[in-house]
Design a protein around this motif. Structure first.
Motif, mmCIF file in Angstrom:
data_model
loop_
_atom_site.group_PDB
_atom_site.id
_atom_site.type_symbol
_atom_site.label_atom_id
_atom_site.label_comp_id
_atom_site.label_asym_id
_atom_site.label_seq_id
_atom_site.Cartn_x
_atom_site.Cartn_y
_atom_site.Cartn_z
ATOM 1 N N SER A 79 -17.327 42.492 -41.366
ATOM 2 C CA SER A 79 -16.721 41.362 -40.646
ATOM 3 C C SER A 79 -16.484 41.703 -39.181
ATOM 4 N N SER A 80 -16.150 42.957 -38.888
ATOM 5 C CA SER A 80 -15.933 43.363 -37.498
ATOM 6 C C SER A 80 -17.203 43.200 -36.680
ATOM 7 N N TYR A 81 -18.323 43.625 -37.243
ATOM 8 C CA TYR A 81 -19.574 43.537 -36.496
ATOM 9 C C TYR A 81 -20.052 42.101 -36.334
ATOM 10 N N ILE A 82 -19.787 41.246 -37.305
ATOM 11 C CA ILE A 82 -20.164 39.839 -37.157
ATOM 12 C C ILE A 82 -19.392 39.202 -36.003
ATOM 13 N N LEU A 83 -18.070 39.400 -35.978
ATOM 14 C CA LEU A 83 -17.246 38.803 -34.931
ATOM 15 C C LEU A 83 -17.567 39.399 -33.560
ATOM 16 N N GLU A 84 -17.799 40.709 -33.511
ATOM 17 C CA GLU A 84 -18.122 41.345 -32.242
ATOM 18 C C GLU A 84 -19.459 40.851 -31.705
ATOM 19 N N ALA A 89 -22.541 37.417 -27.853
ATOM 20 C CA ALA A 89 -23.504 36.331 -27.670
ATOM 21 C C ALA A 89 -22.906 35.195 -26.841
ATOM 22 N N ILE A 90 -21.644 34.852 -27.081
ATOM 23 C CA ILE A 90 -20.998 33.777 -26.311
ATOM 24 C C ILE A 90 -20.869 34.170 -24.847
ATOM 25 N N THR A 91 -20.428 35.415 -24.590
ATOM 26 C CA THR A 91 -20.308 35.880 -23.199
ATOM 27 C C THR A 91 -21.661 35.897 -22.508
ATOM 28 N N LEU A 92 -22.705 36.292 -23.231
ATOM 29 C CA LEU A 92 -24.061 36.297 -22.682
ATOM 30 C C LEU A 92 -24.481 34.887 -22.292
ATOM 31 N N ALA A 93 -24.298 33.914 -23.200
ATOM 32 C CA ALA A 93 -24.696 32.534 -22.907
ATOM 33 C C ALA A 93 -23.866 31.944 -21.773
ATOM 34 N N TYR A 94 -22.560 32.218 -21.768
ATOM 35 C CA TYR A 94 -21.676 31.689 -20.726
ATOM 36 C C TYR A 94 -22.057 32.222 -19.350
ATOM 37 N N SER A 95 -22.314 33.505 -19.264
ATOM 38 C CA SER A 95 -22.671 34.117 -17.974
ATOM 39 C C SER A 95 -24.037 33.638 -17.500
ATOM 40 N N PHE A 96 -24.974 33.506 -18.415
ATOM 41 C CA PHE A 96 -26.316 33.042 -18.050
ATOM 42 C C PHE A 96 -26.291 31.604 -17.563
ATOM 43 N N ARG A 97 -25.539 30.761 -18.268
ATOM 44 C CA ARG A 97 -25.489 29.343 -17.898
ATOM 45 C C ARG A 97 -24.749 29.129 -16.574
ATOM 46 N N GLU A 107 -25.656 43.863 -20.060
ATOM 47 C CA GLU A 107 -25.519 44.705 -21.254
ATOM 48 C C GLU A 107 -25.224 43.879 -22.502
ATOM 49 N N ASN A 108 -24.654 42.665 -22.310
ATOM 50 C CA ASN A 108 -24.362 41.816 -23.470
ATOM 51 C C ASN A 108 -25.634 41.409 -24.207
ATOM 52 N N LEU A 109 -26.733 41.279 -23.493
ATOM 53 C CA LEU A 109 -28.008 40.973 -24.133
ATOM 54 C C LEU A 109 -28.418 42.097 -25.076
ATOM 55 N N PHE A 110 -28.366 43.323 -24.578
ATOM 56 C CA PHE A 110 -28.780 44.468 -25.397
ATOM 57 C C PHE A 110 -27.787 44.752 -26.522
ATOM 58 N N LEU A 111 -26.490 44.582 -26.237
ATOM 59 C CA LEU A 111 -25.484 44.838 -27.272
ATOM 60 C C LEU A 111 -25.559 43.804 -28.392
ATOM 61 N N THR A 112 -25.886 42.553 -28.039
ATOM 62 C CA THR A 112 -26.048 41.529 -29.076
ATOM 63 C C THR A 112 -27.189 41.892 -30.010
ATOM 64 N N ILE A 113 -28.311 42.335 -29.445
ATOM 65 C CA ILE A 113 -29.471 42.718 -30.252
ATOM 66 C C ILE A 113 -29.138 43.931 -31.120
ATOM 67 N N GLN A 114 -28.521 44.954 -30.514
ATOM 68 C CA GLN A 114 -28.217 46.176 -31.269
ATOM 69 C C GLN A 114 -27.178 45.922 -32.351
ATOM 70 N N ASN A 115 -26.170 45.100 -32.048
ATOM 71 C CA ASN A 115 -25.162 44.784 -33.062
ATOM 72 C C ASN A 115 -25.769 44.013 -34.233
ATOM 73 N N THR A 116 -26.732 43.159 -33.931
ATOM 74 C CA THR A 116 -27.416 42.438 -35.005
ATOM 75 C C THR A 116 -28.135 43.413 -35.921
ATOM 76 N N VAL A 117 -28.779 44.427 -35.332
ATOM 77 C CA VAL A 117 -29.471 45.442 -36.136
ATOM 78 C C VAL A 117 -28.471 46.206 -37.002
ATOM 79 N N VAL A 118 -27.323 46.587 -36.424
ATOM 80 C CA VAL A 118 -26.303 47.315 -37.193
ATOM 81 C C VAL A 118 -25.794 46.467 -38.357
#
Length: 311
Positions: A79-84, A89-97, A107-118
């Protein structure tokens, strides 16, 4: 000296201008004006931002390798990794938009991808009692949910996305609390990577500076401040529980799957049988006692019960 800095090759000049801008490049590089505090702060922020983006691209790699090598995700809260991941992902989309500089959120782009893998690895290395078909089904659902969430964050209105960015504060809190609670309950950090936690602490510190210097968004800054506090707590738990095995979690996991923990009990020696010593035997000499040992009591006769045979 300025005659050299003003005549640097074009590719160095273009790279410098692309990073710190023409004004600060002229002030700091060409004119060597070390008294320009604003440009120094901005250049330092840019340097830190680029470093964080590069570091973020590999920040969770040690955690991924740790899980794969151990073939276990013990101690990691799903559950921690899902919420994190959702918070990243929200911070990535907000900053991009909002067209923030990529160095302030990359780094949020890479951390989102890596967290998904974990997260997928946690499902893949779930307890073996879970059927393989059930595992595959859960992984497929997780992949579909990830794609659907990414699409939703890309198309939702900017006003709604701003509200979601505010939700990253409680998301950051609740994403760390299950992991912190699990560590405290089991007195162990399991497969939690110390490198990843330390890197997150350093990244949050640097991000507070870069966000204040280049963006000035109070919501984003508050999110990084809360994440810094929670990551410090995880770092303290790593220090306290370093090298301790997860006995409590293994015991509870076994009970959850119907196993009973068996403790090895040292076999106790049976007490010496009672000896009936008649008075005549007590009056004998030691040599006579060896030749005629005393009779044993009926209760000590190898513990057998005798009954009269009835024809």
């Amino acid at each position: 000296m300025t005659s050299i800095t003003r005549n640097l090759p074009w590719f160095i000049k273009d790279l410098g201008i692309s990073i710190v801008g023409k004004e600060c490049y002229t002030s700091l590089v060409e004119n060597l004006d070390m008294g320009d505090v604003q440009c120094i702060k901005y250049s330092l922020s840019k340097g830190l931002g680029i470093g964080i983006v590069v570091g973020g691209s590999v920040m969770k790699v040690p955690q991924i390798l740790l899980i794969i090598n151990a073939r276990s995700a013990r101690g990691l809260s799903f559950s921690s990794y899902i919420l994190e991941t959702l918070s990243y992902a929200i911070t990535l989309a907000y900053s991009f938009r909002n067209e923030f500089p990529f160095s302030t959120y990359g780094e949020n782009l890479f951390l989102t991808i890596q967290n998904t893998v974990v997260t997928l690895l946690i499902l893949a290395y779930a307890p073996s009692s879970l059927r393989s078909g059930n595992k595959a089904q859960k992984i497929a659902v997780a992949i579909f949910a990830t794609i659907a969430t990414a699409f939703a964050l890309y198309v939702i209105p900017s006003q709604t996305l701003s509200l979601l960015q505010m939700s990253t504060l409680p998301l950051s809190l609740f994403s760390k609390l299950p992991q912190i609670r699990q560590n405290a309950r089991t007195q162990s950090t399991g497969q939690l990577s110390a490198v990843a936690v330390i890197a997150q602490v350093a990244g949050c510190l640097a991000r507070l500076f870069t966000t204040a210097t280049e963006v000035g968004d109070a919501i984003v800054s508050a999110g990084f401040a809360l994440a810094l506090l929670l990551n410090i707590v995880l770092g303290a738990q790593l220090y306290m529980y370093w090298g301790k095995s997860d006995v409590t979690e293994s015991h509870e996991l076994g009970k959850a799957h119907g196993y009973i923990e068996v403790e090895k009990v040292k076999e106790q020696e049976s007490p010496a049988p009672a000896v009936y010593e008649p008075a005549s035997w007590q009056q004998q000499t030691p040599q006579q006692r060896v030749a005629t040992p005393p009779p044993r009591t009926p209760s000590s006769a190898s513990g057998r019960k005798w009954a009269r045979k009835v024809d």
